[in-house]
Design an enzyme around this catalytic site. Structure first.
Site, PDB file in Angstrom:
ATOM      1  N   CYS A 162      -6.953  16.059 -33.185  1.00  0.00           N
ATOM      2  CA  CYS A 162      -6.840  14.606 -33.053  1.00  0.00           C
ATOM      3  C   CYS A 162      -6.188  14.260 -31.710  1.00  0.00           C
ATOM      4  O   CYS A 162      -6.744  14.559 -30.665  1.00  0.00           O
ATOM      5  CB  CYS A 162      -6.097  14.006 -34.245  1.00  0.00           C
ATOM      6  SG  CYS A 162      -6.316  12.215 -34.401  1.00  0.00           S
ATOM      7  N   HIS A 208      -9.567  15.644 -38.329  1.00  0.00           N
ATOM      8  CA  HIS A 208      -8.454  16.390 -38.925  1.00  0.00           C
ATOM      9  C   HIS A 208      -9.003  17.460 -39.860  1.00  0.00           C
ATOM     10  O   HIS A 208      -9.350  17.149 -41.009  1.00  0.00           O
ATOM     11  CB  HIS A 208      -7.551  15.443 -39.718  1.00  0.00           C
ATOM     12  CG  HIS A 208      -6.694  14.572 -38.881  1.00  0.00           C
ATOM     13  ND1 HIS A 208      -5.447  14.945 -38.420  1.00  0.00           N
ATOM     14  CD2 HIS A 208      -6.912  13.318 -38.404  1.00  0.00           C
ATOM     15  CE1 HIS A 208      -4.928  13.969 -37.705  1.00  0.00           C
ATOM     16  NE2 HIS A 208      -5.797  12.969 -37.682  1.00  0.00           N
ATOM     17  N   GLU A 253      -7.371  19.630 -41.447  1.00  0.00           N
ATOM     18  CA  GLU A 253      -6.453  19.770 -42.586  1.00  0.00           C
ATOM     19  C   GLU A 253      -6.658  18.673 -43.630  1.00  0.00           C
ATOM     20  O   GLU A 253      -6.107  18.761 -44.731  1.00  0.00           O
ATOM     21  CB  GLU A 253      -4.995  19.793 -42.103  1.00  0.00           C
ATOM     22  CG  GLU A 253      -4.404  18.464 -41.704  1.00  0.00           C
ATOM     23  CD  GLU A 253      -4.793  17.974 -40.321  1.00  0.00           C
ATOM     24  OE1 GLU A 253      -4.216  16.962 -39.885  1.00  0.00           O
ATOM     25  OE2 GLU A 253      -5.669  18.592 -39.673  1.00  0.00           O
TER      26      GLU A 253
END
Length: 205
Positions: A79, A185, A187
């Site tokens: 990001c 992202h 994650e």
């Protein structure tokens, strides 16, 4: 050991949790010695470019990151962390990036046209430009990942390995040698994101 760079900006512990889910040993640290000892580095980030760049510099981490990248250590920006890898950002003025990947970071609003919300928040499909790249080895065309951003990387065509359509094809992932970046992202991107993180962690082993 995967070192997540802690400079006061970023979703550090959800990233660490995702890495632990795939069986990777991690440390969240700002210690240059720990960063030097790690097998690979992840530069996360949320918020404004200028503030993040200033925090890297004040902690002396910008030089450490560039030196480790120059030595060939795998580095993944996520990001805002990806945006910091570029030469310049035009977010609230002009700011110098780390210069590890040629290109600029600009407001996406003029690029995507009217009718779409900024920031771009949500799930979008990846258009994989370099399916043979190790970072994307387990990604299929159309796999969806999660974005939260208002600015995007431009003038970086030679480094783009994936885009995502949001009124225009926006840079989603980049690679230049051992320096990699994801605008999304991983994650927060479910199984697809975990596959991307796993590919980064095993690349070159």
């Amino acid at each position: 050991m995967i070192a997540i760079i802690d400079y006061g900006v970023g979703n550090l512990f959800s990233l660490q949790s995702s890495l632990r889910m795939i069986g990777e040993e991690t440390v969240v640290t700002a210690d240059p010695q720990a960063l030097g000892a790690a097998d690979r580095l992840i530069l996360p980030g949320v918020g404004a470019f200028g503030d993040a760049r200033e925090k890297l510099a004040s902690a002396g981490l910008d030089g450490v990151i560039c030196a480790q990248a120059a030595a060939g250590k795998p580095l993944l920006g996520i990001c805002l962390g990806m945006q910091l890898l570029f030469e310049r950002s035009f977010e609230f003025g002009e700011h110098e990036g780390l210069g590890l990947i040629p290109g600029d970071v600009v407001d996406m609003t003029p690029l995507i046209g009217p009718g779409l919300k900024v920031p771009h928040i949500g799930w979008n499909a990846l258009d994989v430009k370099s399916p043979a790249h190790p970072l994307l080895r387990d990604v299929r065309e159309g796999d969806c990942v999660y974005f939260v951003h208002s600015f995007c990387a431009t003038r970086c065509d030679e480094s783009v390995i994936a885009t995502a359509e949001y009124g225009a094809p926006l840079t989603a992932a980049v690679a230049r040698g051992n320096v990699l970046g994801c605008q999304f992202h991983p994650e927060k991107s479910g199984e697809v994101g975990l596959r991307i993180l796993r590919a980064f962690c095993v690349w070159g082993r």
